[in-house]
Design a protein around this motif. Structure first.
Motif, mmCIF file in Angstrom:
data_model
loop_
_atom_site.group_PDB
_atom_site.id
_atom_site.type_symbol
_atom_site.label_atom_id
_atom_site.label_comp_id
_atom_site.label_asym_id
_atom_site.label_seq_id
_atom_site.Cartn_x
_atom_site.Cartn_y
_atom_site.Cartn_z
ATOM 1 N N LEU A 101 -6.871 -21.807 -1.853
ATOM 2 C CA LEU A 101 -6.900 -23.348 -1.918
ATOM 3 C C LEU A 101 -5.938 -24.108 -2.604
ATOM 4 O O LEU A 101 -5.188 -25.150 -2.078
ATOM 5 C CB LEU A 101 -8.323 -23.987 -1.924
ATOM 6 N N ASN A 117 -16.000 -22.901 1.690
ATOM 7 C CA ASN A 117 -15.001 -22.384 2.173
ATOM 8 C C ASN A 117 -15.183 -21.309 3.457
ATOM 9 O O ASN A 117 -16.026 -20.187 3.134
ATOM 10 C CB ASN A 117 -14.082 -21.581 1.266
ATOM 11 N N ALA A 164 -9.718 -22.457 3.554
ATOM 12 C CA ALA A 164 -8.638 -22.031 2.639
ATOM 13 C C ALA A 164 -7.330 -21.377 3.172
ATOM 14 O O ALA A 164 -6.406 -21.912 3.091
ATOM 15 C CB ALA A 164 -9.213 -21.219 1.561
ATOM 16 N N GLU A 189 -5.627 -23.989 5.233
ATOM 17 C CA GLU A 189 -4.984 -24.826 4.612
ATOM 18 C C GLU A 189 -3.684 -24.087 4.378
ATOM 19 O O GLU A 189 -2.753 -24.894 4.066
ATOM 20 C CB GLU A 189 -5.815 -25.419 3.465
#
Length: 368
Positions: A20, A209, A243, A246
């Motif tokens: 992340l 997450n 994550a 991302e």
């Protein structure tokens, strides 16, 4: 530079914290916009998502656009025993004291290829390991303070006598691993404790997450439900992210990222959700300044008065504050120009007692 806001990211090994944080760093704001910002290896600076600043830049034909920004600090070395200096314990504690809020990444996904430091997936156990370390570090600080205050209270000092029972109450709570923020202390008590910069007094949110497969629907994820219940009990927020997704978004252009999110069936990235949740947690709003040279967003705490908001731009403007010329963003956009807003009587002159509102487009008059 319009950021003075720092959120510390903590988490046990293999919960997705580094993934992340790396995504945040890759998505980082253009460093050229932050001339006073030496970005250390463990700090990521990102723009705060707010389309209003770009609309203002179009209206004023501004040469430069500077959105508000938020700093995320990767606080490494948090393992069981960190409060006693295990891992990078001492370094970690000094970093965390400086942040405004704490975002704790907790693992809510199963993946046999990524081993968990404790051998199984249990987000509440992970949260409690970290909270215990923070409580132990705070306990040490408060006990040292109590020893000093006891001596002063014996001499009859009035303030010390008020502080002592508060310290005793906090020690009892920390001894039971209850963070200061969850001990039900009132504003006066928290003010007395302020100079101790206690870690568990900082506002916190949990970053659940999840796996990329669940991003459009995680309603069946029991781990997330448990984190949400835990957070609700202590008055903290929860942001659900993947994550891994991302880190994929961070590699894309804005257009590609929008298309990718649409494909996944979600409206905004986890990073945008995390920034917005941090704003809400800390009670922050944005005001704007706009002209031909630049359009800029400034972050202030909700409830800030006009002179202190002016001080965000420059201390001289606060010192020499005369008045603020203000128009609400929505009114300005509806009118189409500053002159049209003036003609309709929507541009106001406000004095020193004016409390700034989110979206105020402001010109400060000052004399130094």
């Amino acid at each position: 530079m319009s950021t003075n806001l720092e959120v510390g990211i903590v988490g046990l090994p293999n919960v997705g914290k580094s993934t992340l944080f790396n995504a945040i760093t890759k998505a980082g704001a253009e460093a050229a916009n932050y001339p006073f910002c030496t970005i250390e290896p463990n700090v990521g600076v990102v723009d705060v998502p707010d389309d209003r600043i770009y609309k203002l830049a179009d209206m004023f034909k501004s040469k430069k656009v500077i959105p508000a920004a938020m700093r995320f600090v990767d606080i490494a070395g948090l393992v069981a025993g960190a409060s006693k200096g295990e891992g990078l314990g001492n370094k970690f504690l000094s970093h965390i004291r400086q942040v405004d809020a704490i975002a704790q990444v907790v693992r809510c996904f199963d993946d046999p290829n990524i081993t968990h430091v404790s051998g199984s997936i249990d987000p509440i156990r992970d949260i409690e390991i970290i909270n215990t370390e923070l409580c132990l570090a705070d306990l040490d600080s408060v006990e040292k303070r109590k020893q000093r205050i006891e001596k002063i209270a014996k001499s009859g000092d009035k303030e010390a006598r008020i502080e002592l029972p508060i310290l005793e109450k906090v020690i009892e709570g920390l001894g039971d691993a209850i963070p200061v923020r969850a001990q039900g202390l009132d504003d006066e008590e928290l003010e007395i404790l302020k100079e101790l910069t206690l870690l568990t007094a900082k506002k916190s949110l949990y970053v659940a997450n999840i796996s990329e497969d669940e991003i459009s629907d995680y309603s069946g994820n029991e781990h997330v439900k448990r984190v949400q219940e835990y957070a609700a009990n202590e008055g903290s927020g929860v942001v659900v992210v993947s994550a891994r997704i991302e880190s994929e978004i961070a590699e894309l252009s804005d257009e590609e990222a929008t298309a990718f999110l649409e494909e996944l069936g979600v409206t905004e990235s986890g990073l945008d959700k995390l920034i917005k949740a941090s704003y809400a947690l800390l009670g922050l709003i944005n005001f704007f300044t706009a002209g031909e040279m630049e359009a800029r967003a400034w972050t202030i705490v909700d409830g800030t008065k006009a002179p202190q908001a002016a001080g965000k731009i420059h201390s001289d403007i606060e010192k020499g504050f005369i008045r603020a010329e203000i128009v609400a963003y929505d009114d300005l956009v509806t009118c189409g120009s500053q002159n049209a807003a003036k003609e309709k009587g929507l541009v106001r002159l406000e004095g020193k007692e004016y409390v700034m509102k989110d979206g105020d487009v402001t010109y400060f008059r000052f004399n130094v």
